[in-house]
Scaffold this motif. Sequence first.
Motif, PDB file in Angstrom:
ATOM      1  N   LEU A   6      52.481  33.939  45.516  1.00  0.00           N
ATOM      2  CA  LEU A   6      53.749  33.658  44.842  1.00  0.00           C
ATOM      3  C   LEU A   6      54.305  35.228  44.545  1.00  0.00           C
ATOM      4  CD1 LEU A   6      56.240  32.206  43.364  1.00  0.00           C
ATOM      5  CD2 LEU A   6      54.692  32.202  41.356  1.00  0.00           C
ATOM      6  N   ASP A   7      53.536  35.918  44.131  1.00  0.00           N
ATOM      7  CA  ASP A   7      53.959  37.417  43.529  1.00  0.00           C
ATOM      8  C   ASP A   7      54.542  38.086  45.029  1.00  0.00           C
ATOM      9  OD1 ASP A   7      51.485  37.625  44.654  1.00  0.00           O
ATOM     10  OD2 ASP A   7      50.668  39.317  43.187  1.00  0.00           O
ATOM     11  N   THR A  18      59.077  45.810  42.783  1.00  0.00           N
ATOM     12  CA  THR A  18      57.644  45.887  43.246  1.00  0.00           C
ATOM     13  C   THR A  18      56.696  44.394  42.997  1.00  0.00           C
ATOM     14  OG1 THR A  18      56.960  46.708  40.999  1.00  0.00           O
ATOM     15  CG2 THR A  18      57.475  48.396  42.682  1.00  0.00           C
ATOM     16  N   ARG A  19      55.662  44.519  43.531  1.00  0.00           N
ATOM     17  CA  ARG A  19      54.711  43.347  43.542  1.00  0.00           C
ATOM     18  C   ARG A  19      54.111  43.147  42.040  1.00  0.00           C
ATOM     19  NH1 ARG A  19      50.065  42.261  47.890  1.00  0.00           N
ATOM     20  NH2 ARG A  19      49.098  40.371  46.416  1.00  0.00           N
ATOM     21  N   SER A  20      53.746  44.197  41.611  1.00  0.00           N
ATOM     22  CA  SER A  20      53.395  44.502  40.428  1.00  0.00           C
ATOM     23  C   SER A  20      54.215  43.959  39.067  1.00  0.00           C
ATOM     24  CB  SER A  20      52.682  45.726  39.847  1.00  0.00           C
ATOM     25  OG  SER A  20      53.594  46.790  39.942  1.00  0.00           O
ATOM     26  N   LEU A  21      55.640  44.444  39.365  1.00  0.00           N
ATOM     27  CA  LEU A  21      56.593  43.791  38.579  1.00  0.00           C
ATOM     28  C   LEU A  21      56.925  42.358  38.562  1.00  0.00           C
ATOM     29  CD1 LEU A  21      58.575  44.650  36.648  1.00  0.00           C
ATOM     30  CD2 LEU A  21      60.334  44.829  38.350  1.00  0.00           C
ATOM     31  N   ALA A  22      56.660  41.783  39.929  1.00  0.00           N
ATOM     32  CA  ALA A  22      56.563  40.313  40.074  1.00  0.00           C
ATOM     33  C   ALA A  22      55.512  39.704  39.354  1.00  0.00           C
ATOM     34  CB  ALA A  22      56.782  39.913  41.535  1.00  0.00           C
ATOM     35  N   ALA A  38      53.154  29.227  36.437  1.00  0.00           N
ATOM     36  CA  ALA A  38      52.327  29.798  37.670  1.00  0.00           C
ATOM     37  C   ALA A  38      51.542  30.835  37.286  1.00  0.00           C
ATOM     38  CB  ALA A  38      53.333  29.648  38.886  1.00  0.00           C
ATOM     39  N   LYS A  39      50.699  31.377  38.215  1.00  0.00           N
ATOM     40  CA  LYS A  39      49.923  32.535  38.238  1.00  0.00           C
ATOM     41  C   LYS A  39      50.388  33.251  39.319  1.00  0.00           C
ATOM     42  CE  LYS A  39      46.141  31.193  35.014  1.00  0.00           C
ATOM     43  NZ  LYS A  39      44.666  31.204  35.023  1.00  0.00           N
ATOM     44  N   PRO A  40      50.011  34.583  39.332  1.00  0.00           N
ATOM     45  CA  PRO A  40      50.501  35.574  40.584  1.00  0.00           C
ATOM     46  C   PRO A  40      49.921  34.976  41.671  1.00  0.00           C
ATOM     47  CG  PRO A  40      50.141  36.894  38.761  1.00  0.00           C
ATOM     48  CD  PRO A  40      49.705  35.410  38.171  1.00  0.00           C
ATOM     49  N   ALA A  41      48.675  34.678  41.746  1.00  0.00           N
ATOM     50  CA  ALA A  41      47.951  34.259  42.886  1.00  0.00           C
ATOM     51  C   ALA A  41      48.368  32.989  43.284  1.00  0.00           C
ATOM     52  CB  ALA A  41      46.532  34.523  42.701  1.00  0.00           C
ATOM     53  N   ARG A  42      49.343  32.014  42.620  1.00  0.00           N
ATOM     54  CA  ARG A  42      49.510  30.799  43.070  1.00  0.00           C
ATOM     55  C   ARG A  42      49.861  30.719  44.607  1.00  0.00           C
ATOM     56  NH1 ARG A  42      52.073  25.898  40.503  1.00  0.00           N
ATOM     57  NH2 ARG A  42      52.561  24.602  42.629  1.00  0.00           N
ATOM     58  N   GLU A  43      49.579  29.639  45.395  1.00  0.00           N
ATOM     59  CA  GLU A  43      49.841  29.560  46.688  1.00  0.00           C
ATOM     60  C   GLU A  43      51.125  28.758  46.513  1.00  0.00           C
ATOM     61  OE1 GLU A  43      47.748  30.211  49.805  1.00  0.00           O
ATOM     62  OE2 GLU A  43      46.730  31.577  48.422  1.00  0.00           O
ATOM     63  N   ILE A  44      51.963  29.219  47.292  1.00  0.00           N
ATOM     64  CA  ILE A  44      53.335  28.449  47.563  1.00  0.00           C
ATOM     65  C   ILE A  44      53.391  28.003  49.109  1.00  0.00           C
ATOM     66  CG2 ILE A  44      54.326  29.634  45.600  1.00  0.00           C
ATOM     67  CD1 ILE A  44      56.267  31.413  47.701  1.00  0.00           C
ATOM     68  N   MET A  45      54.135  27.202  49.308  1.00  0.00           N
ATOM     69  CA  MET A  45      54.702  26.980  50.840  1.00  0.00           C
ATOM     70  C   MET A  45      56.023  26.615  50.732  1.00  0.00           C
ATOM     71  SD  MET A  45      52.563  23.378  51.203  1.00  0.00           S
ATOM     72  CE  MET A  45      51.610  22.845  49.745  1.00  0.00           C
ATOM     73  N   THR A  46      56.380  26.246  52.074  1.00  0.00           N
ATOM     74  CA  THR A  46      57.965  25.836  52.287  1.00  0.00           C
ATOM     75  C   THR A  46      58.178  24.773  51.538  1.00  0.00           C
ATOM     76  OG1 THR A  46      57.335  24.971  54.499  1.00  0.00           O
ATOM     77  CG2 THR A  46      58.151  27.150  54.330  1.00  0.00           C
ATOM     78  N   GLY A  47      59.419  24.472  51.016  1.00  0.00           N
ATOM     79  CA  GLY A  47      59.704  23.405  50.352  1.00  0.00           C
ATOM     80  C   GLY A  47      59.500  23.485  48.897  1.00  0.00           C
TER      81      GLY A  47
END
Length: 126
Positions: A6-7, A18-22, A38-47
Amino acid sequence: MEKMRLDKWLWAARFYKTRSLAAQEIGKGRVLVNDAPAKPAREIMTGDCIRIRKDDPEIAVHVRALSAVRGPAPAARLLYEETPESIERREAAAQLRRMAPEPAASLTAGRPTKRDRRQLSQMRGR
């Protein structure tokens, strides 16, 4: 590429500089994925639907594509599609800002000068 952090996506889509700001903003709970925290490492996908509380009216977008690289702004706009409700809220907030009076418009004189302060002191008897 089917899934992405996600980040990293928020950085690539140019929502954050920046990615750290995200990652910090996600950690503060200002980003929701499918209406869930969510957490920064949350996996997202299209949709997926992502809600970002960055400005006064929050932005709601649907993920259309994934990209691991941060490209130019026109290319970043192709990664997501803003929902019609989000567009309406942003336009209504912009309209309110345009119609609201400027707070400093009522201030005509500004700060008192040295001469003004002396005259005030004389009137008060000091």
